[in-house]
Design a protein around this motif. Structure first.
Motif, PDB file in Angstrom:
ATOM      1  N   GLU A   1      -0.793  -6.442   0.935  1.00 38.48           N
ATOM      2  CA  GLU A   1      -1.439  -7.750   0.970  1.00 38.48           C
ATOM      3  C   GLU A   1      -0.668  -8.758   0.137  1.00 38.48           C
ATOM      4  O   GLU A   1       0.065  -8.403  -0.789  1.00 38.48           O
TER       5      GLU A   1
ATOM      6  N   TYR B   1       0.854  -1.179   0.000  1.00 33.20           N
ATOM      7  CA  TYR B   1       0.000   0.000   0.000  1.00 33.20           C
ATOM      8  C   TYR B   1       0.901   1.244   0.000  1.00 33.20           C
ATOM      9  O   TYR B   1       0.895   2.060   0.930  1.00 33.20           O
TER      10      TYR B   1
ATOM     11  N   ILE C   1      -4.265  -9.158   4.463  1.00 32.85           N
ATOM     12  CA  ILE C   1      -3.610  -7.856   4.608  1.00 32.85           C
ATOM     13  C   ILE C   1      -2.596  -7.908   5.733  1.00 32.85           C
ATOM     14  O   ILE C   1      -2.916  -8.268   6.874  1.00 32.85           O
TER      15      ILE C   1
ATOM     16  N   LEU D   1      -1.119  -0.477   8.062  1.00 30.03           N
ATOM     17  CA  LEU D   1      -1.248  -1.426   6.965  1.00 30.03           C
ATOM     18  C   LEU D   1      -0.047  -1.346   6.026  1.00 30.03           C
ATOM     19  O   LEU D   1       0.350  -0.260   5.621  1.00 30.03           O
TER      20      LEU D   1
END
Length: 290
Positions: free
Chosen positions: A244, A142, A233, A241
């Motif tokens: 994934e 991400y 994830i 985060l």
């Protein structure tokens, strides 16, 4: 990139786990990866690969090695990630090396193998049987490439580089579960993600770190025979985060079974289980790239 499903058996002076390295080397080389080292002359057979990335211009370094002990009756693989390759260096002395063990077998191994430009996934049925697997290569971060240029994960089944454990050992668990709610940087579980500071750290994974989704009181199930695939994830409580897994998904075990196949939007998926476990939270699906 394609996939391959088959089996290997002992023969020609090699055991099944050693034959597994041959299969991976041949398959990777036939599909755009570079074999930097394949040495089957030593007690521990070694394979080091370079992947081109999804762009075709990257350099992603991963490897596999065998380790075994006939007296203790284990015949295993080592999954490894590196940040470069030095021909004169030993396997575990490659730049930035991180190693994790994966139980395998000296006899027949049924396997499911898939790769794309940035990662390789291998699942194996061995022994009684149980199901072991590994993940090598980049996740889907991400972040932009300049923010997170080398998000490589090494997923195995054992908490140490070359644990002396047979496939029948009952405490080991799959990399897909992450650190299972343990603290970030935990030295326990079998998944490590490389961070920008050069460290390999343990990370949690959603949905396995979500108590509501994985509680036995809340059985996630199909809807009229349709099974949703939930992205796995990678995250922690410190930085949030990270990204994934590429081609790996949580799937409900409700009225489901290992080796089931799914067709979704023209893509094939195979259902795997966590070693011997068959609870409703113990399954995941691997995309078998076309």
């Amino acid at each position: 990139m394609p996939h391959q499903i088959g089996f290997v058996e002992a023969g020609g002076g090699k055991l099944a786990h050693q034959k597994m390295l041959e299969v991976v080397a041949t398959f990777a080389a036939a599909n755009g990866w570079t074999v930097l080292r394949f040495d089957d002359t030593q007690a521990k057979h070694e394979l080091i690969l370079k992947a081109p990335g999804l762009s075709g211009t990257e350099e992603i370094f991963v490897g596999l090695r065998t380790y075994d002990n006939a007296s203790a009756d284990y015949y295993n693989l080592t999954a490894a990630g590196f940040i470069g390759y030095v021909p004169s260096n030993a396997f575990d002395a490659q730049p930035g090396a991180l190693l994790r063990g994966v139980p395998a077998h000296n006899n027949r191994i049924d396997y499911w193998l898939t790769l794309n430009g940035q990662r390789l996934i291998l699942a194996m049925k061995v022994g009684t049987p149980v199901y072991e697997s590994l993940y090598l290569g980049k996740i889907l971060p991400y972040a932009r490439p300049k923010q997170y240029p080398y998000p490589v994960a090494v997923g195995g089944m054992l908490k140490d580089p070359e644990t002396a454990a047979r496939f029948s050992e009952t405490s080991h668990t799959c990399w897909v579960r992450g650190t299972s709610g343990r603290s970030a940087g935990s030295n326990y579980d079998s998944i490590r993600l490389r961070f920008n500071d050069g460290q390999w750290r343990g990370v949690e994974s959603y949905p396995w770190n979500n108590a509501e989704l994985t509680s036995s009181s809340y059985n996630v199930r199909d809807t009229n025979g349709h099974y949703p695939l939930t992205p796995v994830i990678l995250n922690d409580a410190i930085s949030g985060l990270y990204g994934e897994f590429d081609g790996v998904f949580h799937i409900s075990g409700f009225n489901n079974a290992v080796e089931n196949t799914l067709q979704i939007n023209g893509e094939q998926y195979v259902v795997m289980q966590d070693v011997w476990r068959t609870g409703h939270t113990d399954y995941y699906a691997i995309r078998m790239d076309a």
